[in-house]
Each structure stands twice: as C-alpha cells, then as structure tokens.
Design an enzyme around this catalytic site. Structure first.
Site, short mmCIF file in Angstrom:
data_model
loop_
_atom_site.label_atom_id
_atom_site.label_comp_id
_atom_site.label_asym_id
_atom_site.label_seq_id
_atom_site.Cartn_x
_atom_site.Cartn_y
_atom_site.Cartn_z
N TYR A 139 0.49 -0.13 6.79
CA TYR A 139 0.67 1.26 7.19
C TYR A 139 1.24 1.31 8.60
O TYR A 139 0.53 1.04 9.58
CB TYR A 139 -0.65 2.01 7.08
CG TYR A 139 -0.84 2.65 5.73
CD1 TYR A 139 0.00 2.33 4.66
CD2 TYR A 139 -1.84 3.59 5.50
CE1 TYR A 139 -0.16 2.90 3.43
CE2 TYR A 139 -2.00 4.17 4.26
CZ TYR A 139 -1.17 3.82 3.22
OH TYR A 139 -1.32 4.40 2.00
N LYS A 192 -2.38 -9.77 -2.41
CA LYS A 192 -1.15 -10.11 -3.15
C LYS A 192 -0.64 -11.44 -2.61
O LYS A 192 0.52 -11.61 -2.25
CB LYS A 192 -0.11 -8.99 -2.98
CG LYS A 192 1.11 -9.13 -3.89
CD LYS A 192 0.79 -9.06 -5.36
CE LYS A 192 2.07 -9.15 -6.19
NZ LYS A 192 1.78 -9.29 -7.65
N ASP A 225 -1.93 -5.84 -8.39
CA ASP A 225 -1.42 -5.32 -9.66
C ASP A 225 -2.42 -5.56 -10.80
O ASP A 225 -2.66 -4.68 -11.63
CB ASP A 225 -0.05 -5.91 -10.00
CG ASP A 225 0.04 -7.41 -9.77
OD1 ASP A 225 -0.87 -7.98 -9.15
OD2 ASP A 225 1.04 -8.00 -10.21
N ASP A 249 -5.95 2.37 0.02
CA ASP A 249 -5.62 3.78 -0.15
C ASP A 249 -5.25 4.06 -1.61
O ASP A 249 -5.73 5.02 -2.23
CB ASP A 249 -4.46 4.13 0.78
CG ASP A 249 -4.29 5.63 0.95
OD1 ASP A 249 -5.15 6.39 0.47
OD2 ASP A 249 -3.30 6.04 1.58
N ASP A 253 -7.71 6.15 -4.62
CA ASP A 253 -7.27 7.33 -5.37
C ASP A 253 -7.40 7.10 -6.87
O ASP A 253 -7.86 7.97 -7.62
CB ASP A 253 -5.82 7.67 -5.02
CG ASP A 253 -5.70 8.44 -3.72
OD1 ASP A 253 -6.72 8.58 -3.01
OD2 ASP A 253 -4.59 8.91 -3.40
#
Length: 362
Positions: A139, A192, A225, A249, A253
């Site tokens: 970010y 990842k 993923d 984040d 959600d």
C-alpha cells in the site's frame, strides 16, 4: 498496570462521511448502555472534526487540532470516509483513516469475521480473525516515511514499491500469535512467496521464525490465491490469519461477506499505546441519510476497542462491557431484528434501540 475502579474513560468521536453520522452515534448509544450495565462511570465523549465537514470548517479533512486532541484521549471511534468525493487537493492526499493510522503508527489492523446464527452467512460457523500488517507492504500511501511508494518516471510508466521489513513483520506476527494463543491455537500465514520471493518470502520466513516462541500454536501457510478459494468453501476451518497489508485488506472484505455481510465486519487499528475502532466497510454514500445502514460493524468495532482498553488498563469492567455489547448484538440479530443487508427490515435506529434494550434487559 493496576486497575483504577474510579477511572473515567475519554473516547473520541469522529463521525466521518456518508453513513458515518448514522452508525457512529449508534455505537455511542450502545456503549453508553453497556457502561451503565457494567457499573462504569459514563464515557466522556469528545467529538472532533473530520472528513468533508472538516474541509469546510477547517480547510483539511484531518485538521492538526483533531490529531492533537486524539493524542490526549484513551481511544477513538472513527466513522467511514468518502475521500473520493473530496475536492482537490484533498482528494489526492492521504485519506483521513490513513492519516490517523500513519500519524499514530497503528501497526495492527485486527479484523474478525464471525457468522451470526441464521444471519445469512455463506459458510455457517465462520469465526476467524485476520491480522493485517498496517504500515507497509504494497500500500503505497503508508509504506514510506514521506510521500508515497508510487512514482512515474514518465507519463506512461507507473511504478509501485512493496516494502516488507523484518521489524514490522516480527511485530505483527507476535500480535497474531498472542491472539491465536487466546483463541483456537491455530495460525495461518498468507503470502505469495512463489512469485514475490524476496518481499512476501521474507514475511513468511519471519512469521515462521516467530512461531518458535509459540510451540502450542499450530501453524500453516498458503499463497494468497489459494487462500481465497479456501475461504469461500472452508472459512469455518480457519482461526487466526496473519498477512501483509494489501492481502489482509482483500481477504477481510471477502471474509466479512462470507460471514454474512460486510456490514457486520468490525476492526480495530492499534499500536501498543493507541487504538481506533473502525468498521471494515466504506461510507456507502448511496444509502446515506436514509436510516437503513447496518451499524453492527461499527458497534462490534467499538466492543473490540473496549477489549483493547481492558487489556491496556487491566480493567475487567471494560471486558464485561464489551461482552454486553457483543451479547446484545447477537441476541438482537438472533431474535430476528435485522437490517436489510441481513435479510430484515429494521432501520438503523430500530436496530440500535433493540440492542440497547437487550443490554438493559440482560
């Protein structure tokens, strides 16, 4: 720290934009009821300017006076903001919540996702917590000391930096492991490292190193993923998940919707010395002012804030008040009083009144 039975708590109120002025007062009313039921002195509330209204009155979405006042309070309730609608130059600046997080170095973003019985969950029994590193990662608005981690060497090339440090990773890992010890003693690292070998690879490595200090916690790890697929089908199998900023984040959600609605997804942003309750959802300007917004996420975020304050001040009365808030919300939803996103018809104020009544009747 020794508990002070005569302690009166001072909490900041930042209404924000959109549905913020509807859901934040809901949380305030419910905390007032819980404090009374738990035998605590009334909260000393301090309302402070923030967001679009603050731009009009103070020329800034997060005035310096607001930040100064927050530093002198015990903790804060922050409503959602609608920074994309701000006029320039405010729209292009770090948004209000990011400004506060960065100013106070609120490095831990704790985001639970818990399904209510009969509450429209995609995966019944979901009860997990995502621990999101809040200061760096991918970010760009918070991963450098000054400015942002994005730049354009030419008008046709945009570059973003992802920053992972050992110090920040170890700090968030310990937060996650301590939470896992208090819950189901299971922790999942999300990364990842098969592609982002150096950055998220370092994140995974440091988390694994910290695990050695918590031998009673079972640890596994997944690529981001693969984790999204597992959450959709098997969210009820996870307990505590720790990950970097952007992955956290996105996953939170997803987890909120799996648990029933993003409207029930709470969160707390904290450091060792400061904390801020902030619902995980946005400002929902399309329904603002219509008294239909779901206040559960803001209410439960406030309960989390009480738990943080209870630990910081060694005050079990705050733990009791937090439990009363959580039980009141659960009883209300289970009894069938729900806002429309949970399949009900209750307005924001009707839901709030029902939770207050449940707390008072308990």
């Amino acid at each position: 720290m020794t508990s002070n039975p005569n302690r009166r708590y001072r909490l900041g109120v930042l209404h924000g934009d959109g549905i913020g002025p509807e859901i934040v007062p809901s949380a305030v009313a419910i905390l007032d009821a819980a404090f009374d039921a738990a035998g605590l002195d009334p909260v000393e509330w301090t309302e402070l300017p923030l967001g679009a209204a603050a731009i009009e009155t103070h020329g800034a979405h997060t005035p310096a006076a607001t930040l100064e006042a927050l530093a002198g309070l015990d903790a804060w309730l922050l409503g959602p903001h609608d920074s994309v609608s701000y006029p320039e130059p405010h729209r292009s600046q770090l948004n209000p919540s990011g400004t506060i997080r960065k100013h106070f170095q609120l490095y831990a973003n704790i985001r639970p996702a818990k399904a209510f019985p009969g509450g429209n969950a995609v995966v019944e029994g979901t009860d997990l917590v995502i621990v999101r590193e809040n200061t760096e990662g991918f970010y760009a608005d918070r991963n450098t000391h000054a400015g942002t981690g994005e730049f354009m060497p030419t008008p046709d090339v945009a570059i973003a930096m992802g920053i992972i440090t050992r110090a920040a990773t170890e700090r968030i890992a310990r937060t996650a492991f301590e939470l896992a010890q208090a819950r189901g003693k299971k922790l999942t690292i999300v990364h990842k490292a098969n592609v982002l070998k150096l950055t998220t690879g370092l994140f995974r490595t440091v988390c694994r190193e910290v695990a050695a200090d918590y031998p009673d916690v079972t640890v596994d790890d997944f690529h981001i993923d693969a984790m999204t697929m597992k959450l959709v089908r098997k969210a009820d199998e996870f307990d505590v998940i720790v990950t970097e900023n952007m992955f956290g984040d996105i996953l939170s959600d997803l987890a909120g919707e799996i648990a029933g609605s993003l409207g029930i997804a709470p969160s707390v942003n904290s450091s060792d010395t400061h904390a801020m309750a902030q619902a995980a959802h946005g400002s929902a300007p399309d329904i603002a002012g219509r008294n239909v917004a779901n206040p559960v996420a803001m209410i439960l975020s406030s309960a989390m804030l009480l738990q943080w304050l209870a630990a910081k001040n060694d005050d079990p009365r705050l733990t009791d008040a937090a439990r009363r808030v959580e039980d009141g919300v659960t009883a209300t939803v289970t009894a069938g009083t729900r806002t429309r996103d949970l399949g009900g018809t209750a307005s924001t104020t009707e839901f709030t009144d029902a939770v207050v009544a449940a707390i008072q009747a308990a």
